[in-house]
Design a protein around this motif. Structure first.
Motif, mmCIF file in Angstrom:
data_model
loop_
_atom_site.group_PDB
_atom_site.id
_atom_site.type_symbol
_atom_site.label_atom_id
_atom_site.label_comp_id
_atom_site.label_asym_id
_atom_site.label_seq_id
_atom_site.Cartn_x
_atom_site.Cartn_y
_atom_site.Cartn_z
ATOM 1 N N ARG A 68 0.819 -1.271 -0.099
ATOM 2 C CA ARG A 68 -0.031 0.005 0.007
ATOM 3 C C ARG A 68 0.769 1.399 0.083
ATOM 4 O O ARG A 68 1.876 1.303 0.653
ATOM 5 C CB ARG A 68 -0.853 0.116 1.253
ATOM 6 C CG ARG A 68 -1.791 1.240 1.333
ATOM 7 C CD ARG A 68 -2.898 1.292 2.518
ATOM 8 N NE ARG A 68 -3.573 2.400 2.514
ATOM 9 C CZ ARG A 68 -4.343 3.021 1.833
ATOM 10 N NH1 ARG A 68 -4.756 1.952 0.777
ATOM 11 N NH2 ARG A 68 -5.161 3.989 2.045
ATOM 12 N N LEU A 69 0.511 2.105 -0.816
ATOM 13 C CA LEU A 69 1.280 3.515 -0.769
ATOM 14 C C LEU A 69 -0.028 4.643 -0.484
ATOM 15 O O LEU A 69 -0.769 4.259 -1.059
ATOM 16 C CB LEU A 69 1.911 3.807 -2.105
ATOM 17 C CG LEU A 69 3.309 3.102 -2.479
ATOM 18 C CD1 LEU A 69 3.403 3.391 -3.905
ATOM 19 C CD2 LEU A 69 4.235 3.380 -1.738
ATOM 20 N N THR A 70 0.623 5.305 0.178
ATOM 21 C CA THR A 70 -0.307 6.571 0.251
ATOM 22 C C THR A 70 -0.154 7.449 -0.827
ATOM 23 O O THR A 70 1.013 7.331 -1.594
ATOM 24 C CB THR A 70 0.137 7.808 1.479
ATOM 25 O OG1 THR A 70 1.604 7.989 1.418
ATOM 26 C CG2 THR A 70 0.096 6.755 2.936
ATOM 27 N N VAL A 71 -0.797 8.506 -1.331
ATOM 28 C CA VAL A 71 -0.702 9.584 -2.331
ATOM 29 C C VAL A 71 0.480 10.151 -2.046
ATOM 30 O O VAL A 71 1.173 10.129 -3.208
ATOM 31 C CB VAL A 71 -1.661 10.611 -2.354
ATOM 32 C CG1 VAL A 71 -1.625 11.660 -3.443
ATOM 33 C CG2 VAL A 71 -3.151 9.886 -2.487
ATOM 34 N N LYS A 72 0.881 10.603 -1.012
ATOM 35 C CA LYS A 72 2.240 11.306 -1.076
ATOM 36 C C LYS A 72 3.468 10.365 -1.251
ATOM 37 O O LYS A 72 4.302 10.902 -2.022
ATOM 38 C CB LYS A 72 2.536 11.747 0.498
ATOM 39 C CG LYS A 72 3.597 12.716 0.623
ATOM 40 C CD LYS A 72 3.646 13.275 2.284
ATOM 41 C CE LYS A 72 4.864 13.954 2.333
ATOM 42 N NZ LYS A 72 5.270 14.698 3.916
ATOM 43 N N GLU A 73 3.419 9.024 -0.938
ATOM 44 C CA GLU A 73 4.361 8.105 -1.015
ATOM 45 C C GLU A 73 4.524 7.782 -2.600
ATOM 46 O O GLU A 73 5.618 7.781 -3.234
ATOM 47 C CB GLU A 73 4.327 6.641 -0.253
ATOM 48 C CG GLU A 73 4.526 6.967 1.180
ATOM 49 C CD GLU A 73 3.769 5.720 1.853
ATOM 50 O OE1 GLU A 73 4.454 5.510 3.090
ATOM 51 O OE2 GLU A 73 3.077 5.018 1.506
ATOM 52 N N MET A 74 3.325 7.632 -3.238
ATOM 53 C CA MET A 74 3.306 7.403 -4.592
ATOM 54 C C MET A 74 3.885 8.739 -5.391
ATOM 55 O O MET A 74 4.963 8.401 -6.137
ATOM 56 C CB MET A 74 1.902 7.186 -5.286
ATOM 57 C CG MET A 74 1.883 6.984 -6.636
ATOM 58 S SD MET A 74 1.651 8.482 -7.460
ATOM 59 C CE MET A 74 -0.048 9.263 -7.070
ATOM 60 N N MET A 75 3.462 9.910 -4.886
ATOM 61 C CA MET A 75 4.087 11.159 -5.759
ATOM 62 C C MET A 75 5.644 11.202 -5.417
ATOM 63 O O MET A 75 6.265 11.548 -6.343
ATOM 64 C CB MET A 75 3.279 12.211 -5.105
ATOM 65 C CG MET A 75 1.875 12.199 -5.574
ATOM 66 S SD MET A 75 1.033 13.759 -4.830
ATOM 67 C CE MET A 75 1.916 15.198 -6.085
ATOM 68 N N GLU A 76 6.168 10.853 -4.266
ATOM 69 C CA GLU A 76 7.517 11.002 -4.047
ATOM 70 C C GLU A 76 8.318 10.029 -4.983
ATOM 71 O O GLU A 76 9.606 10.153 -5.072
ATOM 72 C CB GLU A 76 7.808 10.893 -2.597
ATOM 73 C CG GLU A 76 7.447 11.894 -1.807
ATOM 74 C CD GLU A 76 7.302 11.800 -0.251
ATOM 75 O OE1 GLU A 76 7.659 10.656 -0.140
ATOM 76 O OE2 GLU A 76 7.407 12.986 0.489
ATOM 77 N N SER A 77 7.721 8.661 -5.128
ATOM 78 C CA SER A 77 8.366 7.527 -5.750
ATOM 79 C C SER A 77 8.115 7.575 -7.416
ATOM 80 O O SER A 77 8.895 6.866 -8.044
ATOM 81 C CB SER A 77 7.929 6.205 -5.136
ATOM 82 O OG SER A 77 6.578 6.052 -5.400
ATOM 83 N N ASN A 78 7.260 8.438 -7.831
ATOM 84 C CA ASN A 78 6.973 8.398 -9.215
ATOM 85 C C ASN A 78 7.890 9.298 -10.003
ATOM 86 O O ASN A 78 7.637 10.772 -10.040
ATOM 87 C CB ASN A 78 5.587 9.147 -9.548
ATOM 88 C CG ASN A 78 4.963 8.797 -10.854
ATOM 89 O OD1 ASN A 78 5.954 8.791 -11.712
ATOM 90 N ND2 ASN A 78 3.869 8.415 -10.993
ATOM 91 N N ASP A 79 8.972 9.190 -10.611
ATOM 92 C CA ASP A 79 9.956 9.705 -11.234
ATOM 93 C C ASP A 79 9.427 10.510 -12.320
ATOM 94 O O ASP A 79 9.753 11.637 -12.744
ATOM 95 C CB ASP A 79 11.216 9.134 -11.710
ATOM 96 C CG ASP A 79 12.142 8.669 -10.516
ATOM 97 O OD1 ASP A 79 11.728 9.301 -9.341
ATOM 98 O OD2 ASP A 79 13.075 7.837 -10.602
ATOM 99 N N GLY A 80 8.251 9.783 -13.104
ATOM 100 C CA GLY A 80 7.709 10.438 -14.105
ATOM 101 C C GLY A 80 7.220 11.612 -14.000
ATOM 102 O O GLY A 80 7.001 12.694 -14.675
ATOM 103 N N LEU A 81 6.500 11.790 -12.586
ATOM 104 C CA LEU A 81 5.757 12.825 -12.413
ATOM 105 C C LEU A 81 6.843 13.951 -11.806
ATOM 106 O O LEU A 81 6.472 15.285 -11.985
ATOM 107 C CB LEU A 81 4.973 12.526 -10.989
ATOM 108 C CG LEU A 81 3.965 13.339 -10.610
ATOM 109 C CD1 LEU A 81 2.661 13.762 -11.354
ATOM 110 C CD2 LEU A 81 3.254 13.034 -9.180
ATOM 111 N N LYS A 82 7.828 13.768 -11.260
ATOM 112 C CA LYS A 82 8.792 14.606 -10.920
ATOM 113 C C LYS A 82 9.413 15.244 -12.197
ATOM 114 O O LYS A 82 9.731 16.582 -12.204
ATOM 115 C CB LYS A 82 10.031 14.016 -10.081
ATOM 116 C CG LYS A 82 9.547 13.341 -8.887
ATOM 117 C CD LYS A 82 10.702 12.679 -7.966
ATOM 118 C CE LYS A 82 10.299 12.318 -6.527
ATOM 119 N NZ LYS A 82 11.214 11.574 -6.117
#
Length: 328
Positions: A219-233
């Protein structure tokens, strides 16, 4: 083409496009991982014994490497969306099914979509839609009936780069064009992000359509997902990501659960993603087969396509009533 016909075709196309984009956004980006090919250490035998955290990480890492290298696969997907505000953002409530071939390096798709989410509130909408994706452009076959309202052209074209640019919004252009590379349906990205889950665990052995697999969940929180998503960065700056996070939080979305079933060859056979929203849970289930299957897409002839932006322009010419509905 009459303004009314344009509006009807546009509404059908926009709903179909919304379903496609919502599906794509569930599986975004790609990150690099490394791993071992020693299956005897990773699988902890076939007795149902649970694997350690390090063994789980090795399995998911190896699955990422194999999936990323394959670059394409056949896919069967079902996405179920509860009614409410979430459904409005995702193209409609109900169930949407998708089957075909997709590639993620580069992004190409040739799939057929069907289900109640496509036809909700519109009995005249096609029962199934073939969708092609190549060079950042979507083509949707709206069917013979729709072609009568589209000057005989049954394919609707959506060039997302062009749509963003014509809005005159540089930030929107950056988000849409920069994000297209990551909106690739790439199952490797979900595996990579799953590695960042603090509660990633092995649930045991399971058979999926007769194939022996090992089942994992995280399970990932939205914050964890955003921090781990390099494409989003790559697409959004820090302040933009913070604003996006606030908007998602405001919508009441806390995070999502991912389950994956990995076969003995280190390929994911099935992947389920549950996103909990205030309206209920958006459920997505994907099964993969024939990794490396050819994913070649030939766009339909220009004479058989109708550009969505051209439809907007025609609506604008139809008078104030038609023009008032020209937003996307």
């Amino acid at each position: 083409m009459t303004a009314g016909a344009v509006r009807g075709s546009k509404a059908r196309g926009r709903r179909a496009a919304g379903a496609v984009l919502a599906t794509a956004l569930l599986c975004t980006g790609a990150v690099a991982c490394t791993g071992s090919d020693d299956k005897s250490d990773k699988r902890a035998g076939g007795s149902g014994e649970h694997q350690s955290r390090s063994q789980v990480a090795e399995v998911i890492t190896a699955a990422y490497k194999k999936t990323s290298a394959a670059k394409s696969a056949k896919v069967e997907m079902t996405i179920s969306t509860p009614p409410g505000e979430t459904a409005k953002a995702m193209g409609g409530a109900g169930e949407m099914k998708m089957s075909g071939v997709m590639g993620w390096d580069p992004t190409v798709m040739d799939v057929t979509m069907s289900g109640s989410a496509l036809t909700e509130g519109d009995p005249s909408a096609p029962k199934q839609i073939r969708m092609l994706w190549r060079d950042n452009v979507m083509y949707m076959d709206m069917g013979a009936a729709a072609a009568k309202d589209m000057d005989g052209r049954r394919w609707m074209k959506m060039d997302l780069n062009s749509i963003a640019k014509q809005t005159g919004d540089d930030k929107l252009t950056k988000q849409m064009t920069g994000g297209l590379d990551s909106m690739s349906q790439d199952p490797a990205q979900q595996l990579a992000m799953l590695l960042d889950s603090p509660n990633l665990k092995h649930l045991g052995a399971a058979k999926i359509e007769g194939v022996q697999t090992q089942r994992y969940k995280g399970r990932l929180t939205v914050k964890e997902m955003m921090e781990s998503n390099d494409g989003l960065k790559d697409v959004l700056g820090k302040s933009e990501r913070e604003q996006l996070f606030k908007n998602v939080e405001k919508a009441g979305i806390k995070g999502y659960d991912t389950e994956v079933w990995v076969n003995e060859d280190d390929y994911p056979v099935r992947m389920d993603i549950d996103i909990k929203t205030p309206d209920g849970t958006v459920k997505t289930s994907q099964t993969f087969s024939d990794y490396g299957a050819a994913a070649k897409v030939t766009p339909p002839p220009a004479g058989q396509t109708l550009d969505l932006m051209e439809m907007f322009k025609e609506l604008g010419k139809g008078g104030s009533g038609a023009g008032s509905d020209s937003g996307f």
